[in-house]
Write a protein that holds these residues in place. Structure first.
Motif, PDB file in Angstrom:
ATOM      1  N   ASP A  25       0.906  -1.111   0.133  1.00  0.00           N
ATOM      2  CA  ASP A  25      -0.006   0.023   0.032  1.00  0.00           C
ATOM      3  C   ASP A  25       0.862   1.051  -0.138  1.00  0.00           C
ATOM      4  O   ASP A  25       1.545   1.515   0.947  1.00  0.00           O
ATOM      5  N   PHE A  27       0.285   4.187   0.522  1.00  0.00           N
ATOM      6  CA  PHE A  27      -0.078   5.213   1.811  1.00  0.00           C
ATOM      7  C   PHE A  27       0.827   4.702   2.951  1.00  0.00           C
ATOM      8  O   PHE A  27       1.199   5.180   3.633  1.00  0.00           O
ATOM      9  N   PHE A  30       3.940   5.824   2.322  1.00  0.00           N
ATOM     10  CA  PHE A  30       4.173   7.156   2.810  1.00  0.00           C
ATOM     11  C   PHE A  30       4.353   7.498   4.319  1.00  0.00           C
ATOM     12  O   PHE A  30       5.157   8.193   4.509  1.00  0.00           O
ATOM     13  N   ASP A  31       3.468   6.707   4.759  1.00  0.00           N
ATOM     14  CA  ASP A  31       3.385   7.044   6.387  1.00  0.00           C
ATOM     15  C   ASP A  31       4.722   6.772   7.072  1.00  0.00           C
ATOM     16  O   ASP A  31       5.252   7.157   7.902  1.00  0.00           O
ATOM     17  N   TRP A  70      -3.691  14.223   5.663  1.00  0.00           N
ATOM     18  CA  TRP A  70      -3.845  13.022   4.480  1.00  0.00           C
ATOM     19  C   TRP A  70      -4.285  11.855   5.192  1.00  0.00           C
ATOM     20  O   TRP A  70      -4.338  11.414   6.600  1.00  0.00           O
ATOM     21  N   ASP A  71      -4.706  11.097   4.424  1.00  0.00           N
ATOM     22  CA  ASP A  71      -5.315   9.758   4.683  1.00  0.00           C
ATOM     23  C   ASP A  71      -5.458   9.188   3.231  1.00  0.00           C
ATOM     24  O   ASP A  71      -4.907   9.250   2.419  1.00  0.00           O
ATOM     25  N   GLY A  72      -6.256   7.931   3.445  1.00  0.00           N
ATOM     26  CA  GLY A  72      -6.487   6.923   1.993  1.00  0.00           C
ATOM     27  C   GLY A  72      -6.987   7.694   1.195  1.00  0.00           C
ATOM     28  O   GLY A  72      -6.873   7.086   0.043  1.00  0.00           O
ATOM     29  N   PHE A  75      -4.036  13.591  -0.147  1.00  0.00           N
ATOM     30  CA  PHE A  75      -3.170  14.547   0.699  1.00  0.00           C
ATOM     31  C   PHE A  75      -3.701  16.100   0.414  1.00  0.00           C
ATOM     32  O   PHE A  75      -4.178  16.504  -0.597  1.00  0.00           O
TER      33      PHE A  75
END
Length: 213
Positions: A25, A27, A30-31, A70-72, A75
């Motif tokens: 994933d 995201f 990125f996290d 930001w989340d799924g 951004f």
């Protein structure tokens, strides 16, 4: 000009990135990288990102903005809808983001369509801003020519007098969400054989591939 700064050669040796071990994933990937940047001493505003948009004639422009949420879904950054970037996004609702963390020898590129966040979300974020920041959202005709600094100071004084109490969100100010369809994670490596891993959105998730440096 200091020519040494232009000709020096750095050897990037802080880390590596492999398409076989990154998160499935983007995201989540990125996290993980943002968390490391937030914890890294010396990185000033790790949430700073370059935002690139395109004007009516196909002319690109870029500027630094701050990632605020930001989340799924994507951004989010906030700005004046009547600014240059706002006008360009109204005509071409797509953008590219770039994060650069030199201390980690990393960058992240994100591309996708852009949508406005809903009014409730913009209101909630605006309420968290310092009072002076809220007043400047009313006072500044962002990206437009002004007669001088005195005009901006006068506009700030007028906004201060107008909003003696709470400062509501101006209707021309709010958030945009970049909804990604592509990510690229770049890790600097020795001899310029950098690691580049790209994610592309497909119907059932994301593809992952290594790119040549």
């Amino acid at each position: 000009m200091n020519d040494d700064l232009l000709t020096r050669r750095l050897s990037y040796e802080r880390g590596m990135l492999d398409e076989g071990t990154v998160s499935a994933d983007p995201f989540a990937q990125f996290d993980a990288w943002l968390s490391e940047a937030l914890a890294m001493p010396g990185i000033v505003e790790p949430n700073a990102m370059s935002l690139a948009t395109v004007g009516d004639e196909g002319r690109p422009s870029s500027r630094i903005v701050l990632l605020r949420q930001w989340d799924g879904r994507g951004f989010v950054f906030y700005t004046n809808y009547e600014s240059r970037k706002g006008g360009e996004l109204a005509h071409r609702p797509a953008a590219a983001l770039l994060f650069w963390w030199g201390a980690l020898e990393r960058q992240i590129r994100i591309e996708g369509r852009v949508e406005r966040v809903d009014n409730a979300e913009s209101d909630a974020y605006f309420a968290t801003r310092p009072r002076g920041h809220r007043l400047s959202a009313w006072a500044s005709p962002q990206s437009r020519v002004v007669s001088g600094k005195d005009a901006l100071e006068a506009a700030m004084a007028e906004a201060e007098a107008r909003f003696a109490g709470d400062v509501p969100r101006p209707p021309h100010w709010g958030g945009y969400r970049v909804v990604p369809d592509r990510f690229e994670f770049w890790q600097g490596r020795p001899n310029r054989v950098h690691d580049r891993v790209a994610y592309e959105r497909v119907a059932d998730g994301w593809t992952i591939a290594r790119l040549a440096p």
